[in-house]
Enzyme design. Sequence first.
Site, PDB file in Angstrom:
ATOM      1  N   GLY A 139     -31.582-112.351  30.438  1.00  0.00           N
ATOM      2  CA  GLY A 139     -31.961-110.970  30.112  1.00  0.00           C
ATOM      3  C   GLY A 139     -33.388-110.660  30.517  1.00  0.00           C
ATOM      4  O   GLY A 139     -34.102-109.957  29.815  1.00  0.00           O
ATOM      5  N   ALA A 140     -33.789-111.165  31.699  1.00  0.00           N
ATOM      6  CA  ALA A 140     -35.199-111.062  32.099  1.00  0.00           C
ATOM      7  C   ALA A 140     -35.521-109.752  32.811  1.00  0.00           C
ATOM      8  O   ALA A 140     -36.648-109.543  33.228  1.00  0.00           O
ATOM      9  CB  ALA A 140     -35.560-112.237  33.008  1.00  0.00           C
ATOM     10  N   ASN A 141     -34.536-108.867  32.939  1.00  0.00           N
ATOM     11  CA  ASN A 141     -34.816-107.614  33.643  1.00  0.00           C
ATOM     12  C   ASN A 141     -35.411-106.549  32.732  1.00  0.00           C
ATOM     13  O   ASN A 141     -35.819-105.491  33.203  1.00  0.00           O
ATOM     14  CB  ASN A 141     -33.544-107.070  34.308  1.00  0.00           C
ATOM     15  N   ILE A 143     -38.378-107.891  26.241  1.00  0.00           N
ATOM     16  CA  ILE A 143     -39.110-109.129  25.971  1.00  0.00           C
ATOM     17  C   ILE A 143     -38.905-110.166  27.077  1.00  0.00           C
ATOM     18  O   ILE A 143     -39.839-110.852  27.486  1.00  0.00           O
ATOM     19  CB  ILE A 143     -38.639-109.655  24.602  1.00  0.00           C
ATOM     20  N   GLY A 144     -37.683-110.250  27.563  1.00  0.00           N
ATOM     21  CA  GLY A 144     -37.372-111.219  28.618  1.00  0.00           C
ATOM     22  C   GLY A 144     -38.180-110.961  29.874  1.00  0.00           C
ATOM     23  O   GLY A 144     -38.647-111.889  30.537  1.00  0.00           O
ATOM     24  N   TYR A 180     -24.068-107.875  14.311  1.00  0.00           N
ATOM     25  CA  TYR A 180     -25.344-108.248  14.942  1.00  0.00           C
ATOM     26  C   TYR A 180     -26.070-109.291  14.092  1.00  0.00           C
ATOM     27  O   TYR A 180     -26.594-110.282  14.609  1.00  0.00           O
ATOM     28  CB  TYR A 180     -26.221-107.003  15.136  1.00  0.00           C
TER      29      TYR A 180
HETATM   30  N1  LIG Z   1     -36.718-105.535  20.209  1.00  0.00           N
HETATM   31  C1  LIG Z   1     -36.763-106.017  18.979  1.00  0.00           C
HETATM   32  O1  LIG Z   1     -37.401-105.461  18.072  1.00  0.00           O
HETATM   33  C2  LIG Z   1     -36.026-107.287  18.660  1.00  0.00           C
HETATM   34  C3  LIG Z   1     -36.097-107.776  17.349  1.00  0.00           C
HETATM   35  C4  LIG Z   1     -35.476-108.988  17.062  1.00  0.00           C
HETATM   36  C5  LIG Z   1     -34.812-109.685  18.048  1.00  0.00           C
HETATM   37  N2  LIG Z   1     -34.735-109.165  19.314  1.00  0.00           N
HETATM   38  C6  LIG Z   1     -34.034-109.951  20.318  1.00  0.00           C
HETATM   39  O2  LIG Z   1     -34.799-110.003  21.506  1.00  0.00           O
HETATM   40  C7  LIG Z   1     -33.926-110.286  22.599  1.00  0.00           C
HETATM   41  C8  LIG Z   1     -34.292-109.405  23.786  1.00  0.00           C
HETATM   42  O3  LIG Z   1     -33.989-108.054  23.479  1.00  0.00           O
HETATM   43  P1  LIG Z   1     -34.939-106.841  23.853  1.00  0.00           P
HETATM   44  O4  LIG Z   1     -35.413-106.265  22.564  1.00  0.00           O
HETATM   45  O5  LIG Z   1     -35.911-107.234  24.891  1.00  0.00           O
HETATM   46  O6  LIG Z   1     -33.853-105.792  24.420  1.00  0.00           O
HETATM   47  P2  LIG Z   1     -33.552-105.223  25.876  1.00  0.00           P
HETATM   48  O7  LIG Z   1     -34.746-104.573  26.455  1.00  0.00           O
HETATM   49  O8  LIG Z   1     -32.322-104.389  25.715  1.00  0.00           O
HETATM   50  O9  LIG Z   1     -33.199-106.524  26.698  1.00  0.00           O
HETATM   51  C9  LIG Z   1     -31.973-107.187  26.488  1.00  0.00           C
HETATM   52  C10 LIG Z   1     -31.627-107.939  27.742  1.00  0.00           C
HETATM   53  O10 LIG Z   1     -30.390-108.628  27.506  1.00  0.00           O
HETATM   54  C11 LIG Z   1     -29.547-108.355  28.611  1.00  0.00           C
HETATM   55  N3  LIG Z   1     -28.121-108.493  28.278  1.00  0.00           N
HETATM   56  C12 LIG Z   1     -27.387-107.805  27.390  1.00  0.00           C
HETATM   57  N4  LIG Z   1     -26.107-108.203  27.447  1.00  0.00           N
HETATM   58  C13 LIG Z   1     -26.041-109.174  28.395  1.00  0.00           C
HETATM   59  C14 LIG Z   1     -25.010-109.966  28.943  1.00  0.00           C
HETATM   60  N5  LIG Z   1     -23.728-109.817  28.551  1.00  0.00           N
HETATM   61  N6  LIG Z   1     -25.293-110.881  29.893  1.00  0.00           N
HETATM   62  C15 LIG Z   1     -26.575-111.018  30.341  1.00  0.00           C
HETATM   63  N7  LIG Z   1     -27.587-110.280  29.889  1.00  0.00           N
HETATM   64  C16 LIG Z   1     -27.323-109.373  28.930  1.00  0.00           C
HETATM   65  C17 LIG Z   1     -29.879-106.917  29.002  1.00  0.00           C
HETATM   66  O11 LIG Z   1     -29.374-106.651  30.291  1.00  0.00           O
HETATM   67  P3  LIG Z   1     -29.098-105.100  30.772  1.00  0.00           P
HETATM   68  O12 LIG Z   1     -30.435-104.500  31.082  1.00  0.00           O
HETATM   69  O13 LIG Z   1     -28.214-105.270  31.953  1.00  0.00           O
HETATM   70  O14 LIG Z   1     -28.433-104.404  29.614  1.00  0.00           O
HETATM   71  C18 LIG Z   1     -31.396-107.011  28.942  1.00  0.00           C
HETATM   72  O15 LIG Z   1     -31.901-107.630  30.095  1.00  0.00           O
HETATM   73  C19 LIG Z   1     -32.505-110.089  22.073  1.00  0.00           C
HETATM   74  O16 LIG Z   1     -31.940-111.368  21.817  1.00  0.00           O
HETATM   75  C20 LIG Z   1     -32.706-109.362  20.751  1.00  0.00           C
HETATM   76  O17 LIG Z   1     -31.670-109.632  19.810  1.00  0.00           O
HETATM   77  C21 LIG Z   1     -35.344-107.981  19.636  1.00  0.00           C
END
Ligand SMILES: NC(=O)c1ccc[n+]([C@@H]2O[C@H](COP(=O)([O-])OP(=O)(O)OC[C@H]3O[C@@H](n4cnc5c(N)ncnc54)[C@H](OP(=O)(O)O)[C@@H]3O)[C@@H](O)[C@H]2O)c1
Length: 331
Positions: free
Chosen positions: A22-24, A27-28, A177
Amino acid sequence: MTNNWTAADIADQRGRIAVVTGANSGIGFFAARDLARAGARVVLAVRNAEKGAEAARAIQAAVPNAKIEVGSLDLASLDSVRRFAEWFQREHGALDLLINNAGTMAFSPRRETADGFELSFGTNYLGHFALTGLLLALMEAREDPRIVTISGAFHRMGRINFDDLQGERRYGRWRAYAQSKLATLLFAFELDRRLRAAGSTVRSLAAHPGYAATNIQFAAATSRLDRFFGKIGSNRLFAQSAEMGALPILYAATYPGLEGGAHIGPGRLFEARRYPKPAGSSAAARDGETARRLWNVSEQLTGVPFQIAAGALQTPEVPPEQVQAGETPGV
Ligand SMILES: NC(=O)c1ccc[n+]([C@@H]2O[C@H](COP(=O)([O-])OP(=O)(O)OC[C@H]3O[C@@H](n4cnc5c(N)ncnc54)[C@H](OP(=O)(O)O)[C@@H]3O)[C@@H](O)[C@H]2O)c1
């Protein structure tokens, strides 16, 4: 532990290779960028080739000498996970850092992965469980190899519902979730116990970003109301930046001497914001019996048995029929 640790403090990562799922986005993306800035070769493991290429360009623009590759990985398909692992093994043959970051939030109505798992449990947890099992052997001979699995405050509300793991009888988006985030944390801790018991040099750690403004709230929005709450939720008045949210992950991945089993999160405002510190976890997340039971079920569901032998790790072969001739997940 260093106070106010930032990405500028990351130890030299030259000669190391990292996979960030999920590096696109979110956080990734920042974790990948800052590992690349510290000298690591980074594979952006993403499900959308165009988004992956765009992220690679953005990293390259910010870090001109970055060593970046894009690999195709859809965690909602075990077939895709196997093909990614097979490709990575063929292309690189060794791995220092695995960042199990990708995540999807709470969808309503209920959705399923290609393998019929509830979407958040299947993506956030089972996909990463399988990926880790398939890549583990590539880490064993490396120096300071680490697996960092992303948890989240939602784990505290989670419960592993063994009678209805896929939410088929009773589904709630937040319940699903929360279960997925509890499962990832149980996995990170159980993996640490198993690696230690086997005398492995690989370390399993967990980290969470606190509350960070990313795309996650929008990705699961299916209504205008969802988008409205997504906008409020991701507003910087409440949330910290995704760049700050990446710090605990980077800390867990690189801080010298950090023990396996550590859980890192932001240090302020109930772990929602600011610089990395050791994070808390619920009693449920530390429950070894639940973790063992979940592990056994996960091996059955994914068909990926972790082979952790005393003093050595062997990763199961990728079944040849899963890989199409001439097909490469690298994009
Ligand atoms: N943001 C917060 O406040 C928060 C809090 C607690 C935990 N987290 C955790 O942090 C992590 C990163 O999330 P983020 O907040 O950075 O959200 P984000 O910006 O939506 O990034 C999520 C990433 O996961 C990818 N993804 C989703 N489904 C996938 C799949 N089936 N196969 C491969 N990649 C997939 C997305 O790809 P696409 O762009 O193609 O959708 C995107 O690159 C997650 O595990 C989330 O649960 C976030």
